[in-house]
Design an enzyme around this catalytic site. Structure first.
Site, PDB file in Angstrom:
ATOM      1  N   GLY A 196     -28.324 -17.470   3.251  1.00  0.00           N
ATOM      2  CA  GLY A 196     -29.075 -18.019   2.120  1.00  0.00           C
ATOM      3  C   GLY A 196     -29.534 -19.408   2.545  1.00  0.00           C
ATOM      4  O   GLY A 196     -28.860 -20.049   3.353  1.00  0.00           O
ATOM      5  N   ASN A 233     -25.939 -25.185  13.911  1.00  0.00           N
ATOM      6  CA  ASN A 233     -25.869 -24.714  15.301  1.00  0.00           C
ATOM      7  C   ASN A 233     -27.178 -24.657  16.064  1.00  0.00           C
ATOM      8  O   ASN A 233     -27.164 -24.662  17.289  1.00  0.00           O
ATOM      9  CB  ASN A 233     -25.264 -23.295  15.322  1.00  0.00           C
ATOM     10  CG  ASN A 233     -23.849 -23.276  14.795  1.00  0.00           C
ATOM     11  OD1 ASN A 233     -22.981 -23.954  15.340  1.00  0.00           O
ATOM     12  ND2 ASN A 233     -23.612 -22.531  13.738  1.00  0.00           N
ATOM     13  N   LEU A 243     -28.907 -24.296   5.506  1.00  0.00           N
ATOM     14  CA  LEU A 243     -29.638 -23.230   6.194  1.00  0.00           C
ATOM     15  C   LEU A 243     -28.649 -22.227   6.776  1.00  0.00           C
ATOM     16  O   LEU A 243     -28.119 -22.413   7.878  1.00  0.00           O
ATOM     17  CB  LEU A 243     -30.520 -23.832   7.309  1.00  0.00           C
ATOM     18  CG  LEU A 243     -31.428 -25.007   6.891  1.00  0.00           C
ATOM     19  CD1 LEU A 243     -32.214 -25.535   8.083  1.00  0.00           C
ATOM     20  CD2 LEU A 243     -32.382 -24.586   5.765  1.00  0.00           C
ATOM     21  N   GLY A 251     -24.940 -22.148   8.821  1.00  0.00           N
ATOM     22  CA  GLY A 251     -24.900 -21.591  10.187  1.00  0.00           C
ATOM     23  C   GLY A 251     -26.089 -21.973  11.057  1.00  0.00           C
ATOM     24  O   GLY A 251     -25.928 -22.323  12.233  1.00  0.00           O
ATOM     25  N   ARG A 276     -15.466 -19.116  -5.745  1.00  0.00           N
ATOM     26  CA  ARG A 276     -16.852 -19.539  -5.809  1.00  0.00           C
ATOM     27  C   ARG A 276     -17.563 -18.601  -6.774  1.00  0.00           C
ATOM     28  O   ARG A 276     -17.563 -17.382  -6.570  1.00  0.00           O
ATOM     29  CB  ARG A 276     -17.491 -19.436  -4.428  1.00  0.00           C
ATOM     30  CG  ARG A 276     -18.957 -19.754  -4.445  1.00  0.00           C
ATOM     31  CD  ARG A 276     -19.548 -19.603  -3.073  1.00  0.00           C
ATOM     32  NE  ARG A 276     -20.970 -19.866  -3.103  1.00  0.00           N
ATOM     33  CZ  ARG A 276     -21.801 -19.471  -2.149  1.00  0.00           C
ATOM     34  NH1 ARG A 276     -21.349 -18.818  -1.101  1.00  0.00           N
ATOM     35  NH2 ARG A 276     -23.070 -19.739  -2.239  1.00  0.00           N
ATOM     36  N   GLU A 301     -17.379 -25.123   1.834  1.00  0.00           N
ATOM     37  CA  GLU A 301     -17.350 -24.929   0.386  1.00  0.00           C
ATOM     38  C   GLU A 301     -15.929 -24.660  -0.107  1.00  0.00           C
ATOM     39  O   GLU A 301     -15.554 -25.055  -1.210  1.00  0.00           O
ATOM     40  CB  GLU A 301     -18.249 -23.733   0.002  1.00  0.00           C
ATOM     41  CG  GLU A 301     -19.729 -24.006   0.225  1.00  0.00           C
ATOM     42  CD  GLU A 301     -20.528 -22.754   0.548  1.00  0.00           C
ATOM     43  OE1 GLU A 301     -19.984 -21.826   1.198  1.00  0.00           O
ATOM     44  OE2 GLU A 301     -21.703 -22.691   0.156  1.00  0.00           O
ATOM     45  N   HIS A 330     -26.075 -23.292  -4.145  1.00  0.00           N
ATOM     46  CA  HIS A 330     -25.452 -23.968  -2.994  1.00  0.00           C
ATOM     47  C   HIS A 330     -24.840 -25.325  -3.378  1.00  0.00           C
ATOM     48  O   HIS A 330     -24.656 -26.189  -2.526  1.00  0.00           O
ATOM     49  CB  HIS A 330     -26.462 -24.183  -1.837  1.00  0.00           C
ATOM     50  CG  HIS A 330     -26.839 -22.916  -1.141  1.00  0.00           C
ATOM     51  ND1 HIS A 330     -28.136 -22.620  -0.784  1.00  0.00           N
ATOM     52  CD2 HIS A 330     -26.099 -21.872  -0.728  1.00  0.00           C
ATOM     53  CE1 HIS A 330     -28.176 -21.448  -0.200  1.00  0.00           C
ATOM     54  NE2 HIS A 330     -26.942 -20.967  -0.152  1.00  0.00           N
ATOM     55  N   ASN A 354     -14.201 -16.671  -1.535  1.00  0.00           N
ATOM     56  CA  ASN A 354     -15.658 -16.807  -1.632  1.00  0.00           C
ATOM     57  C   ASN A 354     -16.219 -15.410  -1.331  1.00  0.00           C
ATOM     58  O   ASN A 354     -16.382 -15.027  -0.180  1.00  0.00           O
ATOM     59  CB  ASN A 354     -16.093 -17.850  -0.586  1.00  0.00           C
ATOM     60  CG  ASN A 354     -17.586 -18.065  -0.547  1.00  0.00           C
ATOM     61  OD1 ASN A 354     -18.355 -17.317  -1.134  1.00  0.00           O
ATOM     62  ND2 ASN A 354     -17.994 -19.093   0.178  1.00  0.00           N
ATOM     63  N   ARG A 402     -34.062 -12.630   2.312  1.00  0.00           N
ATOM     64  CA  ARG A 402     -34.776 -12.894   1.046  1.00  0.00           C
ATOM     65  C   ARG A 402     -36.123 -13.562   1.331  1.00  0.00           C
ATOM     66  O   ARG A 402     -36.222 -14.385   2.227  1.00  0.00           O
ATOM     67  CB  ARG A 402     -33.942 -13.813   0.147  1.00  0.00           C
ATOM     68  CG  ARG A 402     -32.782 -13.112  -0.524  1.00  0.00           C
ATOM     69  CD  ARG A 402     -31.894 -14.083  -1.280  1.00  0.00           C
ATOM     70  NE  ARG A 402     -30.595 -14.206  -0.635  1.00  0.00           N
ATOM     71  CZ  ARG A 402     -29.692 -15.151  -0.921  1.00  0.00           C
ATOM     72  NH1 ARG A 402     -29.955 -16.059  -1.836  1.00  0.00           N
ATOM     73  NH2 ARG A 402     -28.540 -15.191  -0.298  1.00  0.00           N
TER      74      ARG A 402
HETATM   75  P1  ADP Z   1     -23.701 -17.400   5.086  1.00  0.00           P
HETATM   76  O1  ADP Z   1     -24.852 -17.851   4.239  1.00  0.00           O
HETATM   77  O2  ADP Z   1     -23.519 -15.908   5.114  1.00  0.00           O
HETATM   78  O3  ADP Z   1     -22.430 -18.187   4.878  1.00  0.00           O
HETATM   79  P2  ADP Z   1     -23.873 -18.820   7.595  1.00  0.00           P
HETATM   80  O4  ADP Z   1     -23.912 -20.192   7.024  1.00  0.00           O
HETATM   81  O5  ADP Z   1     -22.683 -18.406   8.382  1.00  0.00           O
HETATM   82  O6  ADP Z   1     -24.212 -17.704   6.541  1.00  0.00           O
HETATM   83  O7  ADP Z   1     -25.179 -18.704   8.521  1.00  0.00           O
HETATM   84  C1  ADP Z   1     -25.579 -17.509   9.105  1.00  0.00           C
HETATM   85  C2  ADP Z   1     -26.799 -17.789   9.980  1.00  0.00           C
HETATM   86  O8  ADP Z   1     -26.461 -18.785  10.952  1.00  0.00           O
HETATM   87  C3  ADP Z   1     -27.288 -16.569  10.747  1.00  0.00           C
HETATM   88  O9  ADP Z   1     -28.694 -16.494  10.707  1.00  0.00           O
HETATM   89  C4  ADP Z   1     -26.845 -16.865  12.162  1.00  0.00           C
HETATM   90  O10 ADP Z   1     -27.698 -16.296  13.063  1.00  0.00           O
HETATM   91  C5  ADP Z   1     -26.942 -18.379  12.196  1.00  0.00           C
HETATM   92  N1  ADP Z   1     -26.140 -18.909  13.303  1.00  0.00           N
HETATM   93  C6  ADP Z   1     -24.800 -18.906  13.435  1.00  0.00           C
HETATM   94  N2  ADP Z   1     -24.439 -19.459  14.634  1.00  0.00           N
HETATM   95  C7  ADP Z   1     -25.587 -19.796  15.264  1.00  0.00           C
HETATM   96  C8  ADP Z   1     -25.918 -20.388  16.524  1.00  0.00           C
HETATM   97  N3  ADP Z   1     -24.951 -20.741  17.388  1.00  0.00           N
HETATM   98  N4  ADP Z   1     -27.222 -20.581  16.803  1.00  0.00           N
HETATM   99  C9  ADP Z   1     -28.180 -20.226  15.948  1.00  0.00           C
HETATM  100  N5  ADP Z   1     -27.953 -19.668  14.753  1.00  0.00           N
HETATM  101  C10 ADP Z   1     -26.674 -19.451  14.410  1.00  0.00           C
END
Ligand code: ADP
Length: 366
Positions: A204, A324, A201, A320, A85, A351, A173, A9, A233
């Site tokens: 992206g 979280n 979320l 992410g 991907r 994914e 997505h 990916n 973005r």
């Molecule tokens: P990508 O789209 O690059 O795959 P991710 O799905 O890993 O990204 O998400 C990245 C986002 O998730 C970032 O804004 C990061 O700050 C947020 N994030 C990751 N872990 C946490 C957490 N424990 N608490 C809050 N935000 C988090």
């Protein structure tokens, strides 16, 4: 020798990979990520390695490092295929395909629809071709899950001369949303055919309105710039702003792109970072505003998706931030409280597993 599938990916700022055992359970046997390419790159492989690289590592060098690392740690594997991907499949590809030369040529047509993603997706294919010339490579598209959108949901109010040239909403997505639906069928089977809004979320960000397991509407458009504000973005802005930047502020097209793609969203609003964790730690009012704004916009767009569904039964969070950040989830849900009750659920994004399964299925069919 064990037969395995390699999944890549490849993005501009990160490369995720997984190796799966090619049996019915698709056991993951290696999982890693090169992150912060263009910043301070770091290759982290669960249970194996954490390697930092100097700044200035180009995306293609980063990719070579990843592929060479995998090659050097080949544990008696027989890589039978690689799944990728691919962000944009245009109107041509609505399901996974073998990436032969003809397909790769067609995909060049969609590079301009996803200039931040496609060059890196395709670079992954070329790099693997050099290292493993004999394996089959399969492309799985982020647009495919949305292939059934109706004209009411995919059209822009533009003249037909433009619409006839493929200018329409595609949505992205999709691999993440496919995984969300798979988990819902497993974990909440009674809800699987209900009116679901899935919120991806991460860096992206988008929403998908899902009914009877199918995408009905989504917030991203022809490109992955539309809809929600994201890490860097802008999401949806008045298109007149783009004209103003070009005509009045005399900005170049690449200058505008740079602002909308790389310096807007949470980063632009906070002036600090695109990383929600850093914004949470900050007591700067702009950081607080950026987080409030993000939750507000996710809620507003969720209401829009609910209109497309004729109501909302279940809101699912993934990515992410969605997985979280409990405060973000609570804030989004609070904004939506006037619209009645709905269930919520969290799904850990995967994914790569969806790609591995498609790859395995396509191999068995061909
Ligand atoms: P990508 O789209 O690059 O795959 P991710 O799905 O890993 O990204 O998400 C990245 C986002 O998730 C970032 O804004 C990061 O700050 C947020 N994030 C990751 N872990 C946490 C957490 N424990 N608490 C809050 N935000 C988090």
């Amino acid at each position: 020798m064990r037969d395995v599938l390699l999944v890549l990916n490849c993005g501009s700022s990160s490369i995720k990979f997984q190796v799966f055992e090619n049996d019915s359970r698709l056991m993951p046997i290696l999982k890693g990520k090169m992150k912060d390419i263009g910043g301070r790159p770091e290759l982290v492989v669960a249970g194996h390695a954490k390697i930092t690289f100097g700044s200035g590592l180009s995306p293609d060098r980063a990719l070579s490092e990843v592929v060479q690392w995998i090659h050097a740690h080949d544990n008696n594997w027989n890589i039978i295929a690689a799944g990728h991907r691919i962000v944009h499949g245009g109107e041509v590809f609505s399901k996974p395909v073998v990436l032969d030369n003809e397909v790769l040529k067609t995909l060049q047509n969609f590079v301009s629809f996803a200039p931040l993603h496609m060059p890196y997706n395709l670079m992954g294919v070329e790099t693997l071709k050099k290292m493993y010339p004999d394996i089959r490579q399969i492309g799985c598209f982020d647009t495919a899950f949305h292939a059934g959108l109706s004209a009411l949901h995919y059209s822009y109010a533009l003249p037909s001369s433009l619409r006839e040239q493929g200018i329409r909403k595609y949505g992205f997505h999709g691999l993440s949303y496919e995984w969300v639906m798979e988990r819902i069928r497993e974990e909440l089977p009674n809800q699987a055919n209900s009116r679901i809004v899935a919120a991806h979320l991460g860096n992206g960000a988008s929403l998908c309105a899902i009914k009877n397991g199918k995408s009905v509407d989504t917030t991203m458009g022809m490109t992955a710039l539309d809809g929600l504000p994201m890490g860097t973005r802008s999401g949806a802005v008045d298109p007149g702003i783009v004209l103003h930047m070009i005509n009045e502020m005399r900005m170049s097209a690449s200058g505008v792109e740079n602002i909308l793609s790389k310096n807007s969203g949470l980063k632009g609003l906070s002036g600090i970072s695109n990383d929600v964790r850093l914004l949470r730690q900050s007591d700067n009012p702009d950081a607080t505003f950026a987080l409030r704004y993000f939750a507000f916009k996710v809620a507003q767009h969720t209401a829009q998706m609910a209109v497309s569904l004729g109501g909302l039964d279940l809101l699912v969070f993934t990515g992410g931030i969605g997985e979280n950040d409990e405060r973000m989830r609570e804030s989004i849900i609070r904004h939506l409280s006037p619209f009645g009750s709905f269930a919520t659920h969290i799904v850990k994004c995967n994914e790569e597993r969806v790609i591995a399964r498609h790859t395995q299925r396509l191999l068995s069919e061909s």
